[in-house]
Design an enzyme around this catalytic site. Structure first.
Site, PDB file in Angstrom:
ATOM      1  N   ASN A   6       7.680 -15.220   4.005  1.00  0.00           N
ATOM      2  CA  ASN A   6       7.146 -14.418   2.902  1.00  0.00           C
ATOM      3  C   ASN A   6       8.064 -13.236   2.584  1.00  0.00           C
ATOM      4  O   ASN A   6       8.632 -12.621   3.494  1.00  0.00           O
ATOM      5  CB  ASN A   6       5.760 -13.886   3.302  1.00  0.00           C
ATOM      6  CG  ASN A   6       5.136 -13.057   2.197  1.00  0.00           C
ATOM      7  OD1 ASN A   6       4.915 -13.557   1.089  1.00  0.00           O
ATOM      8  ND2 ASN A   6       4.880 -11.789   2.466  1.00  0.00           N
ATOM      9  N   VAL A   7       8.203 -12.974   1.293  1.00  0.00           N
ATOM     10  CA  VAL A   7       8.908 -11.778   0.838  1.00  0.00           C
ATOM     11  C   VAL A   7       7.939 -11.027  -0.064  1.00  0.00           C
ATOM     12  O   VAL A   7       7.579 -11.521  -1.140  1.00  0.00           O
ATOM     13  CB  VAL A   7      10.186 -12.139   0.042  1.00  0.00           C
ATOM     14  CG1 VAL A   7      10.975 -10.879  -0.298  1.00  0.00           C
ATOM     15  CG2 VAL A   7      11.046 -13.122   0.813  1.00  0.00           C
TER      16      VAL A   7
ATOM     17  N   TYR B 224       5.143  -4.295   0.370  1.00  0.00           N
ATOM     18  CA  TYR B 224       4.010  -3.646   1.030  1.00  0.00           C
ATOM     19  C   TYR B 224       4.406  -2.210   1.315  1.00  0.00           C
ATOM     20  O   TYR B 224       5.543  -1.953   1.710  1.00  0.00           O
ATOM     21  CB  TYR B 224       3.670  -4.368   2.340  1.00  0.00           C
ATOM     22  CG  TYR B 224       3.459  -5.843   2.146  1.00  0.00           C
ATOM     23  CD1 TYR B 224       2.289  -6.319   1.567  1.00  0.00           C
ATOM     24  CD2 TYR B 224       4.444  -6.760   2.482  1.00  0.00           C
ATOM     25  CE1 TYR B 224       2.094  -7.670   1.352  1.00  0.00           C
ATOM     26  CE2 TYR B 224       4.265  -8.113   2.271  1.00  0.00           C
ATOM     27  CZ  TYR B 224       3.091  -8.565   1.709  1.00  0.00           C
ATOM     28  OH  TYR B 224       2.911  -9.902   1.484  1.00  0.00           O
ATOM     29  N   ARG B 225       3.480  -1.297   1.125  1.00  0.00           N
ATOM     30  CA  ARG B 225       3.858   0.101   1.337  1.00  0.00           C
ATOM     31  C   ARG B 225       4.094   0.370   2.824  1.00  0.00           C
ATOM     32  O   ARG B 225       3.400  -0.181   3.684  1.00  0.00           O
ATOM     33  CB  ARG B 225       2.797   1.033   0.757  1.00  0.00           C
ATOM     34  CG  ARG B 225       1.607   1.233   1.646  1.00  0.00           C
ATOM     35  CD  ARG B 225       0.558   2.095   0.957  1.00  0.00           C
ATOM     36  NE  ARG B 225      -0.354   2.683   1.905  1.00  0.00           N
ATOM     37  CZ  ARG B 225      -1.591   3.055   1.613  1.00  0.00           C
ATOM     38  NH1 ARG B 225      -2.062   2.896   0.382  1.00  0.00           N
ATOM     39  NH2 ARG B 225      -2.359   3.598   2.531  1.00  0.00           N
TER      40      ARG B 225
ATOM     41  N   HIS C 231      -3.175 -10.849   1.772  1.00  0.00           N
ATOM     42  CA  HIS C 231      -1.743 -11.037   1.546  1.00  0.00           C
ATOM     43  C   HIS C 231      -1.121 -11.888   2.658  1.00  0.00           C
ATOM     44  O   HIS C 231      -1.598 -11.906   3.789  1.00  0.00           O
ATOM     45  CB  HIS C 231      -1.040  -9.682   1.469  1.00  0.00           C
ATOM     46  CG  HIS C 231      -1.341  -8.951   0.195  1.00  0.00           C
ATOM     47  ND1 HIS C 231      -1.208  -7.597   0.055  1.00  0.00           N
ATOM     48  CD2 HIS C 231      -1.790  -9.397  -1.011  1.00  0.00           C
ATOM     49  CE1 HIS C 231      -1.558  -7.239  -1.175  1.00  0.00           C
ATOM     50  NE2 HIS C 231      -1.908  -8.312  -1.833  1.00  0.00           N
TER      51      HIS C 231
ATOM     52  N   GLU D 231      -2.487   5.239  -5.068  1.00  0.00           N
ATOM     53  CA  GLU D 231      -2.221   3.817  -5.284  1.00  0.00           C
ATOM     54  C   GLU D 231      -2.270   3.419  -6.759  1.00  0.00           C
ATOM     55  O   GLU D 231      -2.625   4.208  -7.632  1.00  0.00           O
ATOM     56  CB  GLU D 231      -3.230   2.981  -4.478  1.00  0.00           C
ATOM     57  CG  GLU D 231      -2.764   2.704  -3.043  1.00  0.00           C
ATOM     58  CD  GLU D 231      -1.660   1.637  -2.986  1.00  0.00           C
ATOM     59  OE1 GLU D 231      -1.285   1.088  -4.050  1.00  0.00           O
ATOM     60  OE2 GLU D 231      -1.160   1.373  -1.874  1.00  0.00           O
TER      61      GLU D 231
END
Lengths: 72, 480
Positions: free
Chosen positions: B166-167, B170-171, B188, B279
């Site tokens: 996975n790429v 994400y913070r 996710h 956010e």
């Protein structure tokens, strides 16, 4: 000096400015709040820090896990 | 429109040069403060005509800091990222994104000697603060975050599966010289990887690539199916294979052209206070106990460019970055089951609200389309409200959508309120966090056997109107 967010008194220096003596990055040992010493007072002083963002030990204890650690 | 024009950028620098050539890069050479100037400028730029990218290289207290912001943060920038003319219309950009998606998968090309291999630090010599000029975005943020990095991980139960690698973006909260907080929303892909590692009491190896070519970032921001490769989507988007390289410590595949690559592990079964952080919902996330990353190696170009983005009250750069990608992914997944679906506009708050236009085969059909949207991988965490409109209504034409809502909807039969469904924790209305009712608003014209209302006498454009549009436009341009 205490943490602007949780009023804890143990603060660590996380980094210093590449140009000497311009700023430091500080971090609270209890709540993890981090700030640069050159930021406005609303982010760097307990007195001016907005109430809505302040934290207590009880708030920290009550924070939920995301994602939850799988059961053993 | 030159739909065939394609320009592939191999790194962030090549794209910044293209933005500059098109008048979409604003360089600020006067000294600024890290806070509040950098975030305030990026917050402000969305209100400046053309909303260009920003480049800062004179930041108080730093020697060599170079910071790029708002790289994807306007429709002209998004168009240029896809190699399209900067004046390409929004809907055309979404359609072109969807058209290129049809070429998926385009396998990546592996290259040697990545420019980020120039400098390396390992173990306790790693100091993120020496390499990345991190800065605070919003007043209530708990600290300094990496918010535009491509985070790479593999499924620990199937590590050889390239598609399941996975790429994603994400913070990451910078908590120390080699310590980060990570936010993996449970829906996710990285949360699935982490769960599988934690079930085996293992750490999860990860690589974090900072400062990337625009197609990698667009692909990383696209909510893809679990076993689909973002690198193979990046190749489809740029029209040629995406260049990748092997990260030296973890063996993970990372972009060849990155500015900085961090490698390490998400420490298994550990949670620590993270946030709040302003956010994309226009609200702070609240503080939660979240996973922690230990960085074991940092590789970086000499004088790297730190790419970041401002987010907060929409619209910000993030909305341009994820808007079209979210529309296209939802459209593709819906179309697979319901070829009647015409278009999807899921550009509002990453698809917490989505508008879908569809043909309706029989009564109740539109509601089924709405429910299917909620059960797509992305819909499980979003699609809290789905507005379904007729095929003739362009979901990107909001006045037409409001017309459909105002005239087609009768709350007696057109609202479906589904209780206690999943939504991302960041939705400030969810209660408890992560749980919400979801609502379908059926704004399509009822069709048999759902016989309701009096819609048979609709007013249509006059048959001659199309001709007159062209005549009036010609007169306006001075051509009879």
């Amino acid at each position: 000096m205490t943490c602007p967010r949780c009023d804890h008194s143990t603060i660590a220096v996380m980094a210093t400015s590449p140009v000497p003596d311009v700023w430091e990055l500080l971090r609270c040992a209890r709540c993890g709040y981090a700030w640069r010493t050159t930021e406005p007072a609303r982010r760097t002083t307990r007195a001016a820090y907005p109430k809505v963002f302040q934290l207590t030990q009880a708030d920290i204890d009550a924070a939920v896990e995301v994602p939850v650690v799988p059961e053993q | 429109m030159e739909r065939t024009r394609l320009m592939a950028y191999d790194d962030l620098r090549a794209f910044l040069a293209e933005l500059d050539k098109n008048g979409q890069l604003l360089s600020i050479s006067e000294e600024v403060t890290a806070e509040p100037d950098l975030a305030a400028a990026a917050n402000a730029v969305s209100r400046v005509e053309g909303s260009p990218a920003l480049y800062f290289d004179n930041v108080q207290g730093f020697r060599d800091a170079k910071i790029a912001l708002n790289v994807h943060g306007s429709w002209p920038n998004h168009a240029l990222a896809l190699g399209l003319p900067p004046d390409t219309l929004v809907r055309e950009q979404v359609e072109e994104f969807a058209r290129r998606w049809e070429n998926f998968p385009v396998p990546p090309v592996r290259r040697v000697s990545p420019p980020w291999a120039e400098n390396t630090r390992t173990g306790d010599e790693v100091n993120i603060f020496d390499v990345l000029p991190v800065f605070r975005l919003n007043d209530g943020d708990s600290g300094f975050f990496l918010d535009k990095a491509a985070v790479v991980s593999r499924d620990p139960t199937d590590p050889g599966n390239f598609g399941k690698q996975n790429v994603g973006i994400y913070r990451l909260e910078v908590k120390g010289p080699r310590r980060l907080g990570l936010q993996p929303a449970p829906m996710h892909d990285i949360a699935i990887h982490l769960q599988r590692a934690e079930e085996s009491h293992e750490d999860l190896p990860i690589a974090i690539a900072v400062g990337n070519d625009p197609a990698i970032t667009l692909a990383a921001a696209t909510p893809m199916a679990y076993d689909q490769s973002e690198y193979e989507l990046a190749g489809a988007l740029r029209g040629e294979p995406a260049p990748i390289a092997t990260a030296p410590l973890t063996g993970l595949d990372v972009p060849w052209g990155s500015e900085v690559v961090l490698e390490g592990v998400v420490e298994g079964r550990k949670r620590e206070l993270e946030g709040p952080f302003g956010e994309f919902t226009g609200h702070y996330s609240g503080g939660r106990k979240m996973p922690v990353v230990r960085v074991d190696r940092i590789s970086y170009r000499t004088n790297p460019i730190y790419e970041s983005l401002y987010l907060g009250m929409p619209w910000t750069e993030l909305d341009y970055l994820i808007g079209p990608a979210t529309c296209v992914q939802l459209y593709q997944q819906l179309k697979a089951d319901f070829p009647e679906v015409q278009a999807v506009n899921a550009m509002y708050t990453h698809g917490l609200l989505a508008i879908i236009s569809t043909k309706t085969r029989y009564g109740g059909f539109a509601k089924a389309v709405g429910m299917r949207a909620m059960t797509t991988p992305h819909g499980l965490g979003y699609c809290k409200m789905v507005i379904v409109v007729d095929a003739e209504v362009d979901p990107f034409d909001l006045p037409r959508v409001m017309w459909a809502m105002s005239t087609k909807v009768n709350a007696a039969a057109d609202l479906v309120n589904l209780p206690n469904l999943s939504v991302l924790h960041l939705d400030p209305s969810s209660e408890p966090a992560g749980i919400s009712n979801k609502l379908i608003i059926d704004a399509t014209t009822p069709v048999p056997p759902d016989r309701r209302g009096r819609f048979e006498q609709a007013v249509h454009d006059l048959p001659e109107t199309g001709d007159w549009v062209r005549r009036l436009q010609a007169v306006r341009k001075g051509k009879p």
